[in-house]
Design a protein around this motif. Structure first.
Motif, PDB file in Angstrom:
ATOM      1  N   VAL A 105       0.900  -1.323  -0.055  1.00 34.01           N
ATOM      2  CA  VAL A 105       0.074  -0.098   0.111  1.00 34.01           C
ATOM      3  C   VAL A 105       0.536   1.416   0.201  1.00 34.01           C
ATOM      4  CG1 VAL A 105      -1.461   1.298   1.008  1.00 34.01           C
ATOM      5  CG2 VAL A 105      -1.888  -1.531   1.304  1.00 34.01           C
ATOM      6  N   PHE A 106       0.768   1.834  -0.852  1.00 35.60           N
ATOM      7  CA  PHE A 106       1.174   2.566  -1.298  1.00 35.60           C
ATOM      8  C   PHE A 106       1.050   4.676  -1.066  1.00 35.60           C
ATOM      9  CE2 PHE A 106       3.854   6.260  -3.525  1.00 35.60           C
ATOM     10  CZ  PHE A 106       5.323   6.445  -2.962  1.00 35.60           C
ATOM     11  N   LEU A 107       0.880   5.271  -0.079  1.00 37.73           N
ATOM     12  CA  LEU A 107      -0.005   6.939  -0.132  1.00 37.73           C
ATOM     13  C   LEU A 107       0.470   8.163  -0.379  1.00 37.73           C
ATOM     14  CD1 LEU A 107      -0.951   5.450   4.093  1.00 37.73           C
ATOM     15  CD2 LEU A 107      -2.520   5.594   1.926  1.00 37.73           C
ATOM     16  N   ILE A 108      -0.048   8.889  -1.483  1.00 35.13           N
ATOM     17  CA  ILE A 108       0.349   9.709  -1.595  1.00 35.13           C
ATOM     18  C   ILE A 108      -0.915  11.251  -1.143  1.00 35.13           C
ATOM     19  CG2 ILE A 108       1.044  11.761  -3.369  1.00 35.13           C
ATOM     20  CD1 ILE A 108       1.233   9.106  -5.083  1.00 35.13           C
ATOM     21  N   PRO A 109       0.023  11.564  -0.345  1.00 32.92           N
ATOM     22  CA  PRO A 109      -1.080  13.102   0.613  1.00 32.92           C
ATOM     23  C   PRO A 109      -1.219  14.027  -1.437  1.00 32.92           C
ATOM     24  CG  PRO A 109       0.903  12.988   1.806  1.00 32.92           C
ATOM     25  CD  PRO A 109       1.301  11.858   0.000  1.00 32.92           C
ATOM     26  N   LEU A 110      -2.421  14.154  -1.232  1.00 36.69           N
ATOM     27  CA  LEU A 110      -3.495  14.937  -2.451  1.00 36.69           C
ATOM     28  C   LEU A 110      -3.281  16.296  -2.291  1.00 36.69           C
ATOM     29  CD1 LEU A 110      -7.029  13.162  -2.165  1.00 36.69           C
ATOM     30  CD2 LEU A 110      -5.119  12.907  -3.582  1.00 36.69           C
ATOM     31  N   ASN A 111      -2.921  16.839  -0.833  1.00 37.93           N
ATOM     32  CA  ASN A 111      -2.004  18.373  -1.005  1.00 37.93           C
ATOM     33  C   ASN A 111      -0.572  18.551  -1.708  1.00 37.93           C
ATOM     34  OD1 ASN A 111      -0.179  17.170   0.867  1.00 37.93           O
ATOM     35  ND2 ASN A 111      -1.531  18.092   2.349  1.00 37.93           N
ATOM     36  N   THR A 112      -0.589  17.039  -1.577  1.00 38.68           N
ATOM     37  CA  THR A 112       1.110  17.305  -2.755  1.00 38.68           C
ATOM     38  C   THR A 112       0.642  17.479  -4.553  1.00 38.68           C
ATOM     39  OG1 THR A 112       1.494  15.630  -2.681  1.00 38.68           O
ATOM     40  CG2 THR A 112       1.963  16.308  -1.186  1.00 38.68           C
ATOM     41  N   LEU A 113      -0.375  17.033  -4.484  1.00 44.75           N
ATOM     42  CA  LEU A 113      -1.099  16.814  -6.173  1.00 44.75           C
ATOM     43  C   LEU A 113      -2.655  18.462  -6.665  1.00 44.75           C
ATOM     44  CD1 LEU A 113      -1.618  13.269  -6.115  1.00 44.75           C
ATOM     45  CD2 LEU A 113       0.604  14.595  -7.097  1.00 44.75           C
ATOM     46  N   GLN A 114      -1.875  18.709  -7.576  1.00 42.38           N
ATOM     47  CA  GLN A 114      -3.406  19.922  -8.283  1.00 42.38           C
ATOM     48  C   GLN A 114      -4.023  19.080  -8.108  1.00 42.38           C
ATOM     49  OE1 GLN A 114      -1.569  22.973 -10.454  1.00 42.38           O
ATOM     50  NE2 GLN A 114      -0.233  23.714  -9.018  1.00 42.38           N
ATOM     51  N   GLN A 115      -4.875  19.808  -8.242  1.00 42.10           N
ATOM     52  CA  GLN A 115      -6.319  19.169  -8.400  1.00 42.10           C
ATOM     53  C   GLN A 115      -6.618  18.974 -10.768  1.00 42.10           C
ATOM     54  OE1 GLN A 115      -9.160  21.254  -7.462  1.00 42.10           O
ATOM     55  NE2 GLN A 115      -9.365  20.795  -5.805  1.00 42.10           N
ATOM     56  N   GLY A 116      -7.521  18.063 -10.890  1.00 38.18           N
ATOM     57  CA  GLY A 116      -6.886  18.072 -12.344  1.00 38.18           C
ATOM     58  C   GLY A 116      -6.738  16.218 -12.568  1.00 38.18           C
ATOM     59  N   MET A 117      -6.422  15.868 -13.399  1.00 43.21           N
ATOM     60  CA  MET A 117      -6.348  15.068 -14.111  1.00 43.21           C
ATOM     61  C   MET A 117      -4.734  14.360 -14.342  1.00 43.21           C
ATOM     62  SD  MET A 117      -7.526  12.490 -15.456  1.00 43.21           S
ATOM     63  CE  MET A 117      -9.267  12.588 -16.362  1.00 43.21           C
ATOM     64  N   TYR A 118      -4.291  12.994 -14.071  1.00 39.38           N
ATOM     65  CA  TYR A 118      -3.163  12.885 -14.005  1.00 39.38           C
ATOM     66  C   TYR A 118      -3.391  11.238 -14.227  1.00 39.38           C
ATOM     67  CZ  TYR A 118      -1.970  15.666 -10.637  1.00 39.38           C
ATOM     68  OH  TYR A 118      -0.733  17.169 -10.033  1.00 39.38           O
ATOM     69  N   ASP A 119      -2.286  11.032 -15.062  1.00 36.07           N
ATOM     70  CA  ASP A 119      -1.797   9.461 -15.712  1.00 36.07           C
ATOM     71  C   ASP A 119      -0.909   8.975 -14.784  1.00 36.07           C
ATOM     72  OD1 ASP A 119      -4.256   9.827 -18.158  1.00 36.07           O
ATOM     73  OD2 ASP A 119      -2.313  10.232 -19.126  1.00 36.07           O
ATOM     74  N   ILE A 120      -1.883   7.356 -14.611  1.00 37.04           N
ATOM     75  CA  ILE A 120      -0.950   7.021 -13.617  1.00 37.04           C
ATOM     76  C   ILE A 120      -0.240   5.814 -13.823  1.00 37.04           C
ATOM     77  CG2 ILE A 120      -0.574   5.198 -11.195  1.00 37.04           C
ATOM     78  CD1 ILE A 120      -2.955   6.974 -10.077  1.00 37.04           C
ATOM     79  N   ARG A 121       0.782   5.616 -14.268  1.00 36.02           N
ATOM     80  CA  ARG A 121       1.955   4.314 -14.783  1.00 36.02           C
ATOM     81  C   ARG A 121       2.374   3.609 -13.381  1.00 36.02           C
ATOM     82  NH1 ARG A 121       5.214   4.132 -20.578  1.00 36.02           N
ATOM     83  NH2 ARG A 121       6.645   2.409 -19.417  1.00 36.02           N
ATOM     84  N   CYS A 122       2.285   2.681 -13.434  1.00 34.03           N
ATOM     85  CA  CYS A 122       2.769   1.795 -12.776  1.00 34.03           C
ATOM     86  C   CYS A 122       3.990   0.523 -13.099  1.00 34.03           C
ATOM     87  CB  CYS A 122       1.681   1.245 -11.481  1.00 34.03           C
ATOM     88  SG  CYS A 122       2.640   0.159 -10.057  1.00 34.03           S
ATOM     89  N   GLU A 123       4.862   0.581 -13.176  1.00 36.51           N
ATOM     90  CA  GLU A 123       5.704  -0.064 -13.727  1.00 36.51           C
ATOM     91  C   GLU A 123       6.612  -0.945 -12.823  1.00 36.51           C
ATOM     92  OE1 GLU A 123       8.968  -0.702 -17.433  1.00 36.51           O
ATOM     93  OE2 GLU A 123       8.725   0.704 -16.505  1.00 36.51           O
ATOM     94  N   TYR A 124       6.236  -3.454 -12.757  1.00 31.79           N
ATOM     95  CA  TYR A 124       7.175  -3.798 -12.151  1.00 31.79           C
ATOM     96  C   TYR A 124       7.599  -4.658 -12.186  1.00 31.79           C
ATOM     97  CZ  TYR A 124       2.516  -5.577 -11.868  1.00 31.79           C
ATOM     98  OH  TYR A 124       0.987  -5.809 -11.466  1.00 31.79           O
ATOM     99  N   TRP A 125       8.412  -4.978 -11.795  1.00 25.11           N
ATOM    100  CA  TRP A 125       9.082  -6.637 -12.129  1.00 25.11           C
ATOM    101  C   TRP A 125       9.740  -7.326 -11.381  1.00 25.11           C
ATOM    102  CZ3 TRP A 125      10.508  -1.286 -12.551  1.00 25.11           C
ATOM    103  CH2 TRP A 125      10.622  -0.990 -13.837  1.00 25.11           C
ATOM    104  N   THR A 126       9.689  -8.192 -11.304  1.00 22.91           N
ATOM    105  CA  THR A 126       8.764  -9.877 -10.819  1.00 22.91           C
ATOM    106  C   THR A 126      10.140 -10.559 -11.439  1.00 22.91           C
ATOM    107  OG1 THR A 126       7.176  -9.078  -9.835  1.00 22.91           O
ATOM    108  CG2 THR A 126       7.463 -11.711  -9.646  1.00 22.91           C
ATOM    109  N   GLU A 127      10.806 -11.515 -11.322  1.00 22.09           N
ATOM    110  CA  GLU A 127      11.749 -12.879 -11.657  1.00 22.09           C
ATOM    111  C   GLU A 127      12.137 -12.445 -13.128  1.00 22.09           C
ATOM    112  OE1 GLU A 127       9.279 -15.734 -11.475  1.00 22.09           O
ATOM    113  OE2 GLU A 127       9.628 -15.854  -8.949  1.00 22.09           O
ATOM    114  N   GLY A 128      12.242 -10.875 -12.978  1.00 26.22           N
ATOM    115  CA  GLY A 128      13.021 -10.886 -14.797  1.00 26.22           C
ATOM    116  C   GLY A 128      12.355 -10.465 -15.532  1.00 26.22           C
TER     117      GLY A 128
END
Length: 140
Positions: A105-128
């Motif tokens: 679980v990763f938390l990002i405070p909303l007060n550090t982000l400006q209002q509007g649309m964001y595209d979230i890209r999550c890239e991860y590696w498991t066993e190469g």
């Protein structure tokens, strides 16, 4: 006033309208997706394969609650490394990138982000093997 003067007035107003429209649109800021767009385009098949692999797992849940953006990863995924990027399509200065390790679980405070649309890209590696998930979220 005759019809000739009326046509000239309408044409003059139309020319002024088009001039104002062009000047307003020319002043809009347009950011490219990336500075190295063409290099990334060539490697796009790897991204498609990673998105297909991640789609089978369906391991990313994003929600907003109590003033925080909550990014949850499936508990059965033991990723070697996770890179989370928040991309703001209309302003490159608002883009953010995070490295996530040791948590589901990763938390990002909303007060550090400006209002509007964001595209979230999550890239991860498991066993190469590379996995990629993309999602859009509206920050209010």
């Amino acid at each position: 006033m005759n019809w000739g003067k009326g046509i000239m007035i309408v044409m003059g107003l139309f020319i002024v309208f088009i001039g104002v429209l062009v000047s307003v649109l020319a002043g809009q800021k347009v950011d490219l997706v990336s500075e190295e767009y063409y290099k990334e385009e060539i490697a796009y098949q790897h991204e498609i394969d990673a998105m297909h692999s991640a789609k089978l797992l369906d391991s990313l849940v994003i929600s907003q609650q109590d003033g925080q953006l909550i990014v949850q990863f499936a508990k059965n995924i033991e990723a070697d490394s996770i890179v989370l990027k928040l991309w703001r399509p209309n302003n490159q200065q608002l883009d953010q990138s995070f490295s996530v390790t040791g948590t589901h679980v990763f938390l990002i405070p909303l007060n550090t982000l400006q209002q509007g649309m964001y595209d979230i890209r999550c890239e991860y590696w498991t066993e190469g093997k590379n996995f990629l998930q993309k999602q859009s979220v509206l920050i209010k």
